[in-house]
Design an enzyme around this catalytic site. Sequence first.
Site, PDB file in Angstrom:
ATOM      1  N   TYR A 174      39.207  43.918  29.950  1.00  0.00           N
ATOM      2  CA  TYR A 174      37.764  44.037  29.757  1.00  0.00           C
ATOM      3  C   TYR A 174      37.413  43.438  28.407  1.00  0.00           C
ATOM      4  O   TYR A 174      38.085  43.706  27.408  1.00  0.00           O
ATOM      5  CB  TYR A 174      37.346  45.507  29.805  1.00  0.00           C
ATOM      6  CG  TYR A 174      35.884  45.763  29.521  1.00  0.00           C
ATOM      7  CD1 TYR A 174      34.910  45.386  30.438  1.00  0.00           C
ATOM      8  CD2 TYR A 174      35.475  46.395  28.350  1.00  0.00           C
ATOM      9  CE1 TYR A 174      33.563  45.637  30.186  1.00  0.00           C
ATOM     10  CE2 TYR A 174      34.136  46.650  28.093  1.00  0.00           C
ATOM     11  CZ  TYR A 174      33.183  46.270  29.009  1.00  0.00           C
ATOM     12  OH  TYR A 174      31.859  46.521  28.765  1.00  0.00           O
ATOM     13  N   ASP A 269      41.608  39.342  22.227  1.00  0.00           N
ATOM     14  CA  ASP A 269      40.567  40.351  22.100  1.00  0.00           C
ATOM     15  C   ASP A 269      41.224  41.626  21.580  1.00  0.00           C
ATOM     16  O   ASP A 269      41.824  42.387  22.345  1.00  0.00           O
ATOM     17  CB  ASP A 269      39.887  40.569  23.459  1.00  0.00           C
ATOM     18  CG  ASP A 269      38.766  41.602  23.372  1.00  0.00           C
ATOM     19  OD1 ASP A 269      38.565  42.171  22.270  1.00  0.00           O
ATOM     20  OD2 ASP A 269      38.098  41.834  24.398  1.00  0.00           O
ATOM     21  N   LYS A 297      35.320  48.396  17.286  1.00  0.00           N
ATOM     22  CA  LYS A 297      35.825  49.776  17.250  1.00  0.00           C
ATOM     23  C   LYS A 297      36.302  50.236  15.872  1.00  0.00           C
ATOM     24  O   LYS A 297      35.468  50.571  15.036  1.00  0.00           O
ATOM     25  CB  LYS A 297      36.872  49.951  18.348  1.00  0.00           C
ATOM     26  CG  LYS A 297      36.215  49.723  19.712  1.00  0.00           C
ATOM     27  CD  LYS A 297      36.994  50.095  20.952  1.00  0.00           C
ATOM     28  CE  LYS A 297      36.069  49.973  22.153  1.00  0.00           C
ATOM     29  NZ  LYS A 297      36.535  49.120  23.213  1.00  0.00           N
TER      30      LYS A 297
HETATM   31  C1  LIG Z   1      35.490  48.109  23.928  1.00  0.00           C
HETATM   32  C2  LIG Z   1      35.952  46.733  24.157  1.00  0.00           C
HETATM   33  C3  LIG Z   1      35.064  45.646  24.168  1.00  0.00           C
HETATM   34  C4  LIG Z   1      33.570  45.830  24.106  1.00  0.00           C
HETATM   35  O1  LIG Z   1      33.152  46.375  22.907  1.00  0.00           O
HETATM   36  P1  LIG Z   1      31.675  47.057  22.838  1.00  0.00           P
HETATM   37  O2  LIG Z   1      31.540  47.429  21.395  1.00  0.00           O
HETATM   38  O3  LIG Z   1      31.727  48.213  23.770  1.00  0.00           O
HETATM   39  O4  LIG Z   1      30.705  46.031  23.274  1.00  0.00           O
HETATM   40  C5  LIG Z   1      35.573  44.385  24.272  1.00  0.00           C
HETATM   41  N1  LIG Z   1      36.897  44.177  24.378  1.00  0.00           N
HETATM   42  C6  LIG Z   1      37.783  45.176  24.380  1.00  0.00           C
HETATM   43  C7  LIG Z   1      39.239  44.895  24.489  1.00  0.00           C
HETATM   44  C8  LIG Z   1      37.341  46.497  24.291  1.00  0.00           C
HETATM   45  O5  LIG Z   1      38.223  47.498  24.331  1.00  0.00           O
END
Ligand SMILES: *Cc1c(COP(=O)(O)O)cnc(C)c1O
Length: 461
Positions: A174, A269, A297
């Site tokens: 994701y 990511d 995060k």
């Molecule tokens: C949480 C997450 C996102 C999205 O981040 P948001 O701050 O919720 O938009 C993208 N990539 C990864 C791997 C994530 O865990």
Amino acid sequence: MITGQYTKKDVYNNVKSPTCFSAKGKKFKQMKTSKSQELYNRAKNFIPGGVNSPVRAFKGVGGNPLFFKEGLGPYLIDADENRYIDYVGAFGPLILGHRHERILEAIETQLSKGIGFGASTEAEIDIAEKICKHVHSIEAVRLVTSGTEATMSAIRLARGFTNRDKIVKFEGCYHGHADGLLVKAGSGALTIGEPDSLGVPSAYTELTHVLPYNDTEAVEEYFDAHGEDTACVIVEPIAGNMNCVPPDISFLEVLREQCTLNQSVLIFDEVMTGFRVALGGAQSIYGVLPDITTLGKVIGGGLPIGAFGGKAEIMEKIAPSGAVYQAGTLSGSPIAVAAGLAMLEVVSEIGFYEELHKKTKLLMSGLKERASEANVPFTTNQVGGMFGCFFNTNEKVTSFKEVMASNSESFQTYFHEMLSNGVYLAPSMYEAGFVSMAHTMEEIEKTLDAASVAFRAIKKN
Ligand SMILES: *Cc1c(COP(=O)(O)O)cnc(C)c1O
């Protein structure tokens, strides 16, 4: 010694009538959630589905979501005053637990000076410098306001830099909810059972190729056919949105090799894994360096933030130095940056990640022990303070297919038993779990006792 731990006295003083644990912490009472229920009913009138992000709903586990009013250290306290040991950590950011004093102090100090200026501040340079120092592949970094924004911008940059359109993502990964990435997306989309989203034109997703995670052959085959047209590969270097699935090192190595060979941009990511699994992110564990890294995060200390950074040569293409447009009114918010800086200071203290890893490992080995005592097939994955549990097997889980084979009924039983025994897990079997530095052996022992009850309930079903 890690500074600024919460004190246990605070937790107990803050809870008027704890209903989860009895005095001995062993016997459990039935919890009341009437206030949460009331709030949920009210929320549904004004908020679609009653929640502001689908992963907060209980669609994957049944029942209604809880409403929380307080967090302290490793604990969450709901609207009915029930106390839970928290393994969600606001879905990743709260690696120090709730209300860590250093984060609160930093926010308060900045609050007294101003919330935002729509212009540059010195603290933005400080955090950029720190990110570049710890994440070795990053030479320059741009701050944004969410992980979604970071990945979306990173992909635009990769396309602008290469003058190519095609992108590659992996099944079960994701990367936020940008249009071109909602193709068999993981996590929320999986739970709801709709791999694609309405409202995304097929023209937007035609350029996105989805390959199986940890499958090096599929990557090589893809690049043989489309390498020359491929702007970038985006991947979670440790998948954390289909539960927790670590990579085979060879998988990341092949991605690096193919991207270099075809002059495509490799994007890691690390929105979830950055400053979560190690100070240098997943890339420092596996020794494979991407061209661009996305973060979010943890780097915001719990406030809204995201970032993308990488090779200076690529980053220069971003406006105003380059012609790839990207902007944000709240980018580099002084409050978020202050919280993030305080966070990065604490996590870079010597021994931080070793201790977090040790705690998480104790939890994992304890869970396996309790499962085996109850005769429930069960396995776990763990990297640093990030973990995953699987209920149908004692074998290692390394692919999306194997994750999907995990038993959702067992998870539902586990989730609800843990909840009513004072442990809050993400309400979906496709989420990774997070241990914070505020968790002590006491919370881990209590979690294991709750797990014993849950495993016995699974066996009975
Ligand atoms: C949480 C997450 C996102 C999205 O981040 P948001 O701050 O919720 O938009 C993208 N990539 C990864 C791997 C994530 O865990």
